[in-house]
Design a protein around this motif. Structure first.
Motif, PDB file in Angstrom:
ATOM      1  N   LEU A  47      10.463  37.521  12.034  1.00 14.96           N
ATOM      2  CA  LEU A  47      10.811  38.822  12.598  1.00 14.96           C
ATOM      3  C   LEU A  47       9.603  39.747  12.617  1.00 14.96           C
ATOM      4  CD1 LEU A  47      14.322  39.458  10.973  1.00 14.96           C
ATOM      5  CD2 LEU A  47      13.832  38.977  13.385  1.00 14.96           C
ATOM      6  N   MET A  48       8.764  39.655  11.582  1.00  9.51           N
ATOM      7  CA  MET A  48       7.541  40.464  11.553  1.00  9.51           C
ATOM      8  C   MET A  48       6.648  40.112  12.736  1.00  9.51           C
ATOM      9  SD  MET A  48       5.696  42.816   9.995  1.00  9.51           S
ATOM     10  CE  MET A  48       5.872  42.954   8.189  1.00  9.51           C
ATOM     11  N   LEU A  49       6.549  38.845  13.055  1.00 14.23           N
ATOM     12  CA  LEU A  49       5.748  38.431  14.215  1.00 14.23           C
ATOM     13  C   LEU A  49       6.288  39.068  15.488  1.00 14.23           C
ATOM     14  CD1 LEU A  49       4.211  34.991  14.941  1.00 14.23           C
ATOM     15  CD2 LEU A  49       5.505  36.135  16.734  1.00 14.23           C
ATOM     16  N   ARG A  50       7.607  39.045  15.647  1.00 19.78           N
ATOM     17  CA  ARG A  50       8.205  39.647  16.843  1.00 19.78           C
ATOM     18  C   ARG A  50       7.971  41.153  16.886  1.00 19.78           C
ATOM     19  NH1 ARG A  50      14.180  37.194  16.546  1.00 19.78           N
ATOM     20  NH2 ARG A  50      14.574  38.744  18.204  1.00 19.78           N
ATOM     21  N   ALA A  51       8.089  41.803  15.724  1.00 21.39           N
ATOM     22  CA  ALA A  51       7.867  43.248  15.673  1.00 21.39           C
ATOM     23  C   ALA A  51       6.415  43.590  15.975  1.00 21.39           C
ATOM     24  CB  ALA A  51       8.272  43.785  14.303  1.00 21.39           C
ATOM     25  N   CYS A  52       5.496  42.829  15.419  1.00 23.46           N
ATOM     26  CA  CYS A  52       4.073  43.096  15.650  1.00 23.46           C
ATOM     27  C   CYS A  52       3.664  42.765  17.078  1.00 23.46           C
ATOM     28  CB  CYS A  52       3.219  42.341  14.636  1.00 23.46           C
ATOM     29  SG  CYS A  52       3.299  43.066  12.976  1.00 23.46           S
ATOM     30  N   HIS A  53       4.362  41.827  17.694  1.00 22.81           N
ATOM     31  CA  HIS A  53       4.115  41.582  19.122  1.00 22.81           C
ATOM     32  C   HIS A  53       4.409  42.844  19.919  1.00 22.81           C
ATOM     33  CE1 HIS A  53       4.389  40.089  23.214  1.00 22.81           C
ATOM     34  NE2 HIS A  53       5.598  40.620  23.256  1.00 22.81           N
ATOM     35  N   ARG A 102      12.147  34.643   3.173  1.00 25.45           N
ATOM     36  CA  ARG A 102      10.825  35.143   3.529  1.00 25.45           C
ATOM     37  C   ARG A 102      10.348  34.610   4.878  1.00 25.45           C
ATOM     38  NH1 ARG A 102       5.446  35.121  -0.381  1.00 25.45           N
ATOM     39  NH2 ARG A 102       4.011  36.003   1.151  1.00 25.45           N
ATOM     40  N   ASP A 103      10.581  33.327   5.153  1.00 29.48           N
ATOM     41  CA  ASP A 103      10.143  32.767   6.437  1.00 29.48           C
ATOM     42  C   ASP A 103      10.851  33.451   7.598  1.00 29.48           C
ATOM     43  OD1 ASP A 103       8.447  31.094   5.117  1.00 29.48           O
ATOM     44  OD2 ASP A 103       9.441  29.233   5.705  1.00 29.48           O
ATOM     45  N   ARG A 104      12.131  33.716   7.420  1.00 24.55           N
ATOM     46  CA  ARG A 104      12.875  34.403   8.479  1.00 24.55           C
ATOM     47  C   ARG A 104      12.308  35.809   8.686  1.00 24.55           C
ATOM     48  NH1 ARG A 104      19.187  36.342   8.003  1.00 24.55           N
ATOM     49  NH2 ARG A 104      19.366  37.304  10.082  1.00 24.55           N
ATOM     50  N   ALA A 105      11.979  36.481   7.580  1.00 20.76           N
ATOM     51  CA  ALA A 105      11.408  37.822   7.682  1.00 20.76           C
ATOM     52  C   ALA A 105      10.034  37.791   8.339  1.00 20.76           C
ATOM     53  CB  ALA A 105      11.324  38.458   6.294  1.00 20.76           C
ATOM     54  N   GLU A 106       9.226  36.768   8.037  1.00 20.27           N
ATOM     55  CA  GLU A 106       7.907  36.643   8.668  1.00 20.27           C
ATOM     56  C   GLU A 106       8.046  36.409  10.170  1.00 20.27           C
ATOM     57  OE1 GLU A 106       5.081  37.358   7.678  1.00 20.27           O
ATOM     58  OE2 GLU A 106       4.851  37.027   5.532  1.00 20.27           O
ATOM     59  N   GLY A 112      18.996  44.963   5.264  1.00 16.62           N
ATOM     60  CA  GLY A 112      19.198  43.526   5.233  1.00 16.62           C
ATOM     61  C   GLY A 112      18.642  42.861   6.481  1.00 16.62           C
ATOM     62  N   LEU A 113      18.391  41.560   6.398  1.00 17.46           N
ATOM     63  CA  LEU A 113      17.769  40.845   7.514  1.00 17.46           C
ATOM     64  C   LEU A 113      18.659  40.777   8.747  1.00 17.46           C
ATOM     65  CD1 LEU A 113      15.754  37.908   5.913  1.00 17.46           C
ATOM     66  CD2 LEU A 113      14.887  39.857   7.194  1.00 17.46           C
ATOM     67  N   ASP A 114      19.974  40.679   8.557  1.00 16.96           N
ATOM     68  CA  ASP A 114      20.858  40.671   9.722  1.00 16.96           C
ATOM     69  C   ASP A 114      20.738  41.991  10.481  1.00 16.96           C
ATOM     70  OD1 ASP A 114      21.728  38.127   9.167  1.00 16.96           O
ATOM     71  OD2 ASP A 114      23.576  38.775   8.176  1.00 16.96           O
ATOM     72  N   ASP A 146      10.131  47.859   6.628  1.00 21.22           N
ATOM     73  CA  ASP A 146      11.208  47.134   5.945  1.00 21.22           C
ATOM     74  C   ASP A 146      10.874  45.652   5.822  1.00 21.22           C
ATOM     75  OD1 ASP A 146      12.727  49.340   5.462  1.00 21.22           O
ATOM     76  OD2 ASP A 146      14.247  48.945   6.997  1.00 21.22           O
ATOM     77  N   LEU A 147      10.343  45.084   6.886  1.00 21.26           N
ATOM     78  CA  LEU A 147       9.974  43.666   6.841  1.00 21.26           C
ATOM     79  C   LEU A 147       8.820  43.428   5.875  1.00 21.26           C
ATOM     80  CD1 LEU A 147      10.294  42.803  10.635  1.00 21.26           C
ATOM     81  CD2 LEU A 147      11.713  41.908   8.784  1.00 21.26           C
ATOM     82  N   LEU A 148       7.916  44.389   5.760  1.00 23.87           N
ATOM     83  CA  LEU A 148       6.822  44.266   4.799  1.00 23.87           C
ATOM     84  C   LEU A 148       7.367  44.170   3.373  1.00 23.87           C
ATOM     85  CD1 LEU A 148       3.866  44.316   3.903  1.00 23.87           C
ATOM     86  CD2 LEU A 148       3.949  46.817   4.073  1.00 23.87           C
ATOM     87  N   LEU A 149       8.350  44.990   3.057  1.00 19.16           N
ATOM     88  CA  LEU A 149       8.950  44.951   1.720  1.00 19.16           C
ATOM     89  C   LEU A 149       9.560  43.585   1.433  1.00 19.16           C
ATOM     90  CD1 LEU A 149      10.597  48.479   1.673  1.00 19.16           C
ATOM     91  CD2 LEU A 149       8.717  47.713   0.204  1.00 19.16           C
ATOM     92  N   ILE A 150      10.212  43.003   2.431  1.00 16.07           N
ATOM     93  CA  ILE A 150      10.864  41.705   2.222  1.00 16.07           C
ATOM     94  C   ILE A 150       9.840  40.585   2.120  1.00 16.07           C
ATOM     95  CG2 ILE A 150      12.462  40.017   3.222  1.00 16.07           C
ATOM     96  CD1 ILE A 150      13.906  42.400   4.558  1.00 16.07           C
TER      97      ILE A 150
END
Length: 405
Positions: free
Chosen positions: A163-169, A157-161, A112-114, A145-149
């Motif tokens: 988080l994806m930005l932070r992870a990819c950073h 989806r925006d919240r997941a994106e 989950g996103l949380d 996991d974020l890719l799946l979401i």
């Protein structure tokens, strides 16, 4: 000689011979004397500025990594400084950037996103402590996991994106610092896509800030400078009415521009952007760290040290280093960066005892960061070979750990 044991100077000579140039030809192209180039190639003149290494790489028509020898691999996992994390991270980023990449992950259920957001925060602390091995154990699964979401139709989806930005950073920074620059590009491309999908000025600015970072690591200075200036123009309308996040990113981009201009040896522009960053930082929280930029007042003072170093102003390096309030540096990685720049400044001033002490402090703060930096390796090798200090045993030990030939 095994290529992993070659010095930067030997790599420069190899690239020069491949071009069919004598020393006078290369020296003329970079505005240096033959004597200076001869000392560099023979290891009697350490290269302690990335701006100079970048200039040589551009003149020789090679990538920076060919002259620095990155990435630096060692014989044992214990000494490998985080490189064992790269295969898993590479696979996760490849899947995250290819069309239909989520389909390759099967029917697994993402967290989950949380839960993911909590894991991102923990990973960010590992990144800022430059603990790349530990980061590599958790970051790939966060990205997948974020890719799946983000590949579904979730309302989050925006919240997941974001988080994806932070992870990819985190993936971008660790890849660049470890010398896997192609992987840094893959990570920042996914960041730019995430920012485009959401469209918020903050995410666009954060991705642009990282784009500048990729180019700075590769010594592509005009693109880095232009990306910073373009991003500043794009977010300027949002700064006045925005919150601290957008103002922090505005300041962080000014620091990117300051570093780019300093490596282009444009002192007036570098100092102008540095002054603007200081002005902004004074009006923001002292512990600011929006999107892991660590943008705050103390970071502007650290960048002032780096700017003076890249401009080749050794006295200013030391003067500015003494103005940094070291106790306020929250990140181990930033502490190591500060001590590394300070060490370079002392070495430029021929104060080798002080340079050794600064390097040892940097290594204690974040060894996986320090031992992968080309400039550190050049200075350590020079200090080991010169013997003009009182800490020969410690320097020799550090050189051995770094596997310097």
């Amino acid at each position: 000689m095994a290529t992993e044991n070659m010095t930067t100077g030997q790599r420069i000579a190899r690239a020069r011979h491949r071009k069919g140039w004598d020393q006078a030809t290369l020296a003329g192209k970079i505005g240096r004397s033959v004597s200076w180039l001869s000392k560099v190639e023979n290891g009697r003149m350490p290269l302690d500025r990335m701006s100079v290494v970048g200039q040589l790489a551009e003149a020789l028509g090679v990538e920076m990594a060919e002259l620095t020898g990155q990435p630096y691999r060692h014989e044992t996992e214990e000494l490998d400084s985080g490189h064992s994390a790269i295969p898993g991270l590479r696979l996760a980023l490849q899947q995250a950037t290819m069309p239909g990449g989520a389909a390759l992950l099967g029917n697994r259920e993402p967290r989950g996103l949380d839960d993911l957001e909590a894991n991102v925060r923990l990973a960010e602390q590992l990144r800022q402590d430059a603990k790349f091995t530990a980061l590599g154990e958790v970051l790939p699964s966060i990205i997948t996991d974020l890719l799946l979401i983000t590949s579904g139709s979730s309302a989050d989806r925006d919240r997941a994106e974001a988080l994806m930005l932070r992870a990819c950073h985190m993936a971008r920074v660790s890849s660049n610092l470890l010398g896997h620059h192609d992987l840094g590009w893959t990570a920042v491309q996914r960041e730019l896509f995430a920012a485009q999908q959401v469209g918020s000025p903050e995410l666009v600015a954060a991705a642009s800030w990282d784009l500048c970072g990729v180019w700075l690591h590769e010594a592509a200075l005009d693109p880095a400078k232009n990306a910073a200036l373009s991003a500043l123009d794009a977010i300027e309308p949002h700064v006045g009415a925005g919150d601290d996040s957008i103002r922090s990113l505005w300041g962080a981009l000014h620091l990117r521009a300051a570093v780019a201009f300093s490596r282009l040896w444009n002192q007036s522009e570098a100092e102008s952007h540095l002054a603007e960053a200081r002005h902004i930082a004074e009006r923001l929280p002292a512990n600011g760290n929006v999107f892991q930029t660590q943008f705050n007042r103390v970071k502007t003072t650290i960048h002032a040290v780096e700017v003076s170093m890249e401009l080749g102003r050794p006295r200013d390096v030391i003067t500015r280093a003494e103005q940094v309030e070291i106790a306020e540096i929250a990140s181990s990685e930033r502490q190591a960066h500060y001590w590394t720049c300070t060490a370079a400044g002392y070495h430029m001033n021929r104060k080798d005892n002080e340079a050794v002490e600064a390097l040892l402090r940097a290594d204690r703060a974040a060894p996986q960061h320090v031992r992968n930096r080309p400039i550190v390796r050049n200075i350590v090798r020079d200090l080991r070979d010169s013997g003009k200090h009182l800490r020969q045993r410690e320097v020799s030990s550090l050189a051995q750990v770094m596997r310097l030939g």
